[in-house]
Design a protein around this motif. Structure first.
Motif, mmCIF file in Angstrom:
data_model
loop_
_atom_site.group_PDB
_atom_site.id
_atom_site.type_symbol
_atom_site.label_atom_id
_atom_site.label_comp_id
_atom_site.label_asym_id
_atom_site.label_seq_id
_atom_site.Cartn_x
_atom_site.Cartn_y
_atom_site.Cartn_z
ATOM 1 N N LEU A 93 6.808 -31.098 -0.932
ATOM 2 C CA LEU A 93 7.224 -29.701 -0.955
ATOM 3 C C LEU A 93 8.685 -29.587 -0.519
ATOM 4 O O LEU A 93 9.069 -30.086 0.538
ATOM 5 C CB LEU A 93 6.326 -28.888 -0.025
ATOM 6 N N VAL A 94 9.502 -28.914 -1.344
ATOM 7 C CA VAL A 94 10.930 -28.803 -1.019
ATOM 8 C C VAL A 94 11.398 -27.358 -0.870
ATOM 9 O O VAL A 94 12.244 -27.065 -0.017
ATOM 10 C CB VAL A 94 11.799 -29.540 -2.064
ATOM 11 N N THR A 95 10.895 -26.445 -1.691
ATOM 12 C CA THR A 95 11.314 -25.049 -1.564
ATOM 13 C C THR A 95 10.118 -24.133 -1.773
ATOM 14 O O THR A 95 9.129 -24.503 -2.416
ATOM 15 C CB THR A 95 12.414 -24.657 -2.583
ATOM 16 N N TRP A 96 10.217 -22.911 -1.250
ATOM 17 C CA TRP A 96 9.179 -21.898 -1.432
ATOM 18 C C TRP A 96 9.787 -20.533 -1.221
ATOM 19 O O TRP A 96 10.861 -20.380 -0.634
ATOM 20 C CB TRP A 96 8.022 -22.125 -0.452
ATOM 21 N N ARG A 97 9.071 -19.521 -1.697
ATOM 22 C CA ARG A 97 9.554 -18.155 -1.542
ATOM 23 C C ARG A 97 8.400 -17.176 -1.633
ATOM 24 O O ARG A 97 7.506 -17.346 -2.461
ATOM 25 C CB ARG A 97 10.587 -17.817 -2.632
ATOM 26 N N SER A 98 8.437 -16.165 -0.782
ATOM 27 C CA SER A 98 7.482 -15.061 -0.829
ATOM 28 C C SER A 98 8.276 -13.774 -0.721
ATOM 29 O O SER A 98 8.968 -13.559 0.271
ATOM 30 C CB SER A 98 6.481 -15.172 0.323
ATOM 31 N N LYS A 99 8.193 -12.932 -1.750
ATOM 32 C CA LYS A 99 9.042 -11.744 -1.762
ATOM 33 C C LYS A 99 8.376 -10.599 -2.511
ATOM 34 O O LYS A 99 7.759 -10.812 -3.562
ATOM 35 C CB LYS A 99 10.399 -12.065 -2.416
ATOM 36 N N LYS A 100 8.536 -9.410 -1.973
ATOM 37 C CA LYS A 100 8.054 -8.214 -2.659
ATOM 38 C C LYS A 100 8.950 -7.929 -3.856
ATOM 39 O O LYS A 100 10.178 -7.972 -3.750
ATOM 40 C CB LYS A 100 8.059 -7.023 -1.695
ATOM 41 N N GLN A 101 8.338 -7.642 -5.003
ATOM 42 C CA GLN A 101 9.128 -7.345 -6.203
ATOM 43 C C GLN A 101 9.819 -5.987 -6.086
ATOM 44 O O GLN A 101 9.340 -5.098 -5.379
ATOM 45 C CB GLN A 101 8.233 -7.400 -7.438
ATOM 46 N N LYS A 102 10.931 -5.834 -6.777
ATOM 47 C CA LYS A 102 11.766 -4.641 -6.618
ATOM 48 C C LYS A 102 11.233 -3.428 -7.364
ATOM 49 O O LYS A 102 11.589 -2.298 -7.037
ATOM 50 C CB LYS A 102 13.190 -4.948 -7.090
ATOM 51 N N ILE A 113 0.809 -1.217 0.000
ATOM 52 C CA ILE A 113 0.000 0.000 0.000
ATOM 53 C C ILE A 113 0.845 1.271 0.000
ATOM 54 O O ILE A 113 0.332 2.349 -0.298
ATOM 55 C CB ILE A 113 -0.946 0.022 1.217
ATOM 56 N N THR A 114 2.127 1.164 0.331
ATOM 57 C CA THR A 114 2.977 2.361 0.362
ATOM 58 C C THR A 114 3.555 2.673 -1.002
ATOM 59 O O THR A 114 3.469 3.796 -1.500
ATOM 60 C CB THR A 114 4.114 2.177 1.377
ATOM 61 N N TYR A 115 4.156 1.663 -1.639
ATOM 62 C CA TYR A 115 4.842 1.891 -2.916
ATOM 63 C C TYR A 115 4.161 1.179 -4.083
ATOM 64 O O TYR A 115 4.638 1.255 -5.214
ATOM 65 C CB TYR A 115 6.299 1.424 -2.815
ATOM 66 N N ARG A 116 3.084 0.458 -3.812
ATOM 67 C CA ARG A 116 2.329 -0.260 -4.835
ATOM 68 C C ARG A 116 3.189 -1.264 -5.607
ATOM 69 O O ARG A 116 3.000 -1.477 -6.810
ATOM 70 C CB ARG A 116 1.667 0.725 -5.810
ATOM 71 N N LYS A 117 4.112 -1.886 -4.906
ATOM 72 C CA LYS A 117 4.861 -2.983 -5.501
ATOM 73 C C LYS A 117 4.101 -4.287 -5.276
ATOM 74 O O LYS A 117 3.300 -4.404 -4.352
ATOM 75 C CB LYS A 117 6.263 -3.061 -4.884
ATOM 76 N N SER A 118 4.362 -5.247 -6.135
ATOM 77 C CA SER A 118 3.656 -6.526 -6.081
ATOM 78 C C SER A 118 4.438 -7.538 -5.252
ATOM 79 O O SER A 118 5.652 -7.420 -5.086
ATOM 80 C CB SER A 118 3.431 -7.071 -7.493
ATOM 81 N N THR A 119 3.718 -8.531 -4.756
ATOM 82 C CA THR A 119 4.339 -9.633 -4.027
ATOM 83 C C THR A 119 4.178 -10.908 -4.846
ATOM 84 O O THR A 119 3.078 -11.220 -5.300
ATOM 85 C CB THR A 119 3.687 -9.828 -2.648
ATOM 86 N N ALA A 120 5.271 -11.624 -5.061
ATOM 87 C CA ALA A 120 5.246 -12.863 -5.833
ATOM 88 C C ALA A 120 5.735 -14.013 -4.964
ATOM 89 O O ALA A 120 6.491 -13.814 -4.007
ATOM 90 C CB ALA A 120 6.112 -12.747 -7.085
ATOM 91 N N GLY A 121 5.294 -15.215 -5.309
ATOM 92 C CA GLY A 121 5.720 -16.379 -4.548
ATOM 93 C C GLY A 121 5.611 -17.640 -5.378
ATOM 94 O O GLY A 121 4.922 -17.678 -6.398
ATOM 95 N N TYR A 122 6.329 -18.671 -4.938
ATOM 96 C CA TYR A 122 6.245 -19.959 -5.614
ATOM 97 C C TYR A 122 6.468 -21.086 -4.618
ATOM 98 O O TYR A 122 7.099 -20.915 -3.572
ATOM 99 C CB TYR A 122 7.264 -20.074 -6.754
ATOM 100 N N PHE A 123 5.895 -22.243 -4.926
ATOM 101 C CA PHE A 123 6.153 -23.510 -4.257
ATOM 102 C C PHE A 123 6.749 -24.456 -5.285
ATOM 103 O O PHE A 123 6.319 -24.454 -6.449
ATOM 104 C CB PHE A 123 4.860 -24.140 -3.718
ATOM 105 N N THR A 124 7.695 -25.295 -4.899
ATOM 106 C CA THR A 124 8.206 -26.330 -5.790
ATOM 107 C C THR A 124 8.136 -27.679 -5.083
ATOM 108 O O THR A 124 8.344 -27.781 -3.874
ATOM 109 C CB THR A 124 9.662 -26.065 -6.230
ATOM 110 N N PHE A 125 7.832 -28.709 -5.873
ATOM 111 C CA PHE A 125 7.653 -30.064 -5.361
ATOM 112 C C PHE A 125 8.568 -31.022 -6.108
ATOM 113 O O PHE A 125 8.762 -30.889 -7.322
ATOM 114 C CB PHE A 125 6.206 -30.519 -5.547
ATOM 115 N N VAL A 126 9.101 -31.993 -5.393
ATOM 116 C CA VAL A 126 9.861 -33.100 -5.991
ATOM 117 C C VAL A 126 9.232 -34.392 -5.492
ATOM 118 O O VAL A 126 9.152 -34.632 -4.287
ATOM 119 C CB VAL A 126 11.350 -33.053 -5.607
ATOM 120 N N GLY A 127 8.760 -35.200 -6.418
ATOM 121 C CA GLY A 127 8.103 -36.439 -6.033
ATOM 122 C C GLY A 127 6.850 -36.224 -5.217
ATOM 123 O O GLY A 127 6.492 -37.052 -4.366
ATOM 124 N N GLY A 128 6.169 -35.109 -5.449
ATOM 125 C CA GLY A 128 4.951 -34.809 -4.710
ATOM 126 C C GLY A 128 5.183 -34.234 -3.331
ATOM 127 O O GLY A 128 4.225 -34.010 -2.581
#
Length: 387
Positions: free
Chosen positions: A258-267, A241-256
């Motif tokens: 969950l192994v990695t994830w990330r949530s980060k505000k875009q630059k 709400i301050t700078y109107r930047k977006s937040t993106a995230g992903y989940f990754t799976f190996v063999g069904g």
């Protein structure tokens, strides 16, 4: 530094000590230690991974042995029992080591095994943190951050204790590496480390209250009969709400699993939801490619295309269409990177309905029902919960 015992000099003499080795506590010591360990591992036939420099795999007679190290703590695993025993003996001749047996506790992560699989949690770490801040008897809450939160940077807000805020958020950041359910909330509060207010501290306290509701939650890794690599990606356009930047995230799976994830505000500020999705999608593709290279080094690389599921039909359509689009002028590099990986059949971009988009919990605060539905699909369980 004092002159070593037994060495005398006149007060007029200008004497400097020349170090023959890196001393513990100096910034050179970690590099010197890791260089020594790396040379020893190579001497015994192990290769240093190009995808993760702390991983040392060795292939022998169709079997694999792997060592992964964090500072001076290490895990040895694999299906070559003879090589594992030999490596333990070899390392004992090079370093002072202690064999702690089967993996049960590592870097604050508890490991439990059962017929269902391997379960990872940080129950003890969370309970110690709650005891430290006096919240062991607090009232738990059902979600870590409310849907209508409006955290921003305002001059007229009441300032919080900056040092305490930074300490708590730092510990929550560490927890978020094994607790994807708090990843988005932690990414929000970590944006205000330089100037926290009482409103920001309230959200930190809410996250702690949420952890009190289920400190034993963790990830279950099970055998699902395949080693397919897949991911979910999503972006919340202009959510800040301050700078109107977006937040993106992903989940990754190996063999069904969950192994990695990330949530980060875009630059940068983007002009459309498609741009936000493109930038988030690129991060997800890079993670999938990294996982594929890492798995190839231990001989379990995926043989088919990797799926990256997205709920934005416009983004998927533009990724497959080479025609110039006005809405993607600012992300041409990202768009061409995605197109190249599609043409080389490294990835696929299947469409997923918004209600089945697991990455929603990494980009925005969602309703309680949707939040727990996503956690169930992610394989997050609580083996300590009463049944």
């Amino acid at each position: 530094m004092d002159i070593p015992p037994g060495y005398t000099a006149t007060s007029e003499a200008k004497i400097a000590c020349r170090l023959q080795r890196a001393l513990y506590g100096l910034k050179q010591s970690p590099r010197a230690w890791f260089g020594r360990l790396s040379s020893v591992m190579r001497k015994y036939g192990f290769q240093q991974s190009n995808s993760d420099h702390t991983l040392f795999p060795k292939h022998r007679l169709g079997k694999i042995t792997a060592l992964i190290v964090y500072v001076d703590d290490m895990i040895i695993t694999g299906d070559d029992v003879e090589e594992i025993s030999r490596l333990q003996d070899q390392l004992s001749t090079e370093f002072e080591m202690k064999n702690l047996g089967g993996l049960k506790y590592f870097l604050g992560i508890e490991v439990a095994r059962s017929r269902q699989g391997i379960f990872l949690s940080q129950r003890k770490y969370i309970l110690d943190l709650l005891a430290e801040v006096g919240l062991l008897e607090c009232k738990p809450v059902d979600i870590p951050i409310v849907q209508n939160h409006k955290l921003g940077e305002y001059v007229d807000q009441v300032p919080a204790d900056k040092q305490r805020y930074q300490q708590l958020v730092g510990k929550l950041i560490y927890l978020s590496h094994s607790r994807p359910d708090i990843a988005y909330a932690v990414s929000v509060v970590s944006q205000f480390m330089h100037r926290p207010s009482e409103d920001h501290m309230d959200v930190v306290m809410r996250i702690l209250h949420f952890l009190k509701s289920s400190p034993g939650k963790g990830l279950m890794f099970s055998k699902n009969g395949h080693l397919k690599v897949a991911g979910y990606t999503d972006a919340d356009w202009a959510g800040n709400i301050t700078y109107r930047k977006s937040t993106a995230g992903y989940f990754t799976f190996v063999g069904g699993n969950l192994v990695t994830w990330r949530s980060k505000k875009q630059k940068v500020v983007v002009l459309s939801s498609a741009e936000a999705e493109f930038r988030g999608m690129v991060k997800g593709i890079c993670e999938l490619i990294w996982l594929k290279k890492l798995l190839a080094e231990i001989d379990v690389a995926p043989s088919s295309e990797m799926n990256l599921l997205c709920d934005n039909t416009t983004t998927i359509a533009i990724s497959h269409n080479p025609v110039q689009h006005d809405r993607t002028k600012h992300v041409e590099v990202d768009r061409n990177f995605i197109k190249q990986n599609l043409e080389e059949k490294i990835i696929q971009l299947p469409f997923v309905k918004s209600e089945d988009q697991l990455a929603d919990v990494l980009t925005k605060a969602v309703f309680v029902r949707n939040f727990y539905n996503s956690l169930d699909k992610l394989g997050i369980k609580d083996i300590y919960a009463p049944t």
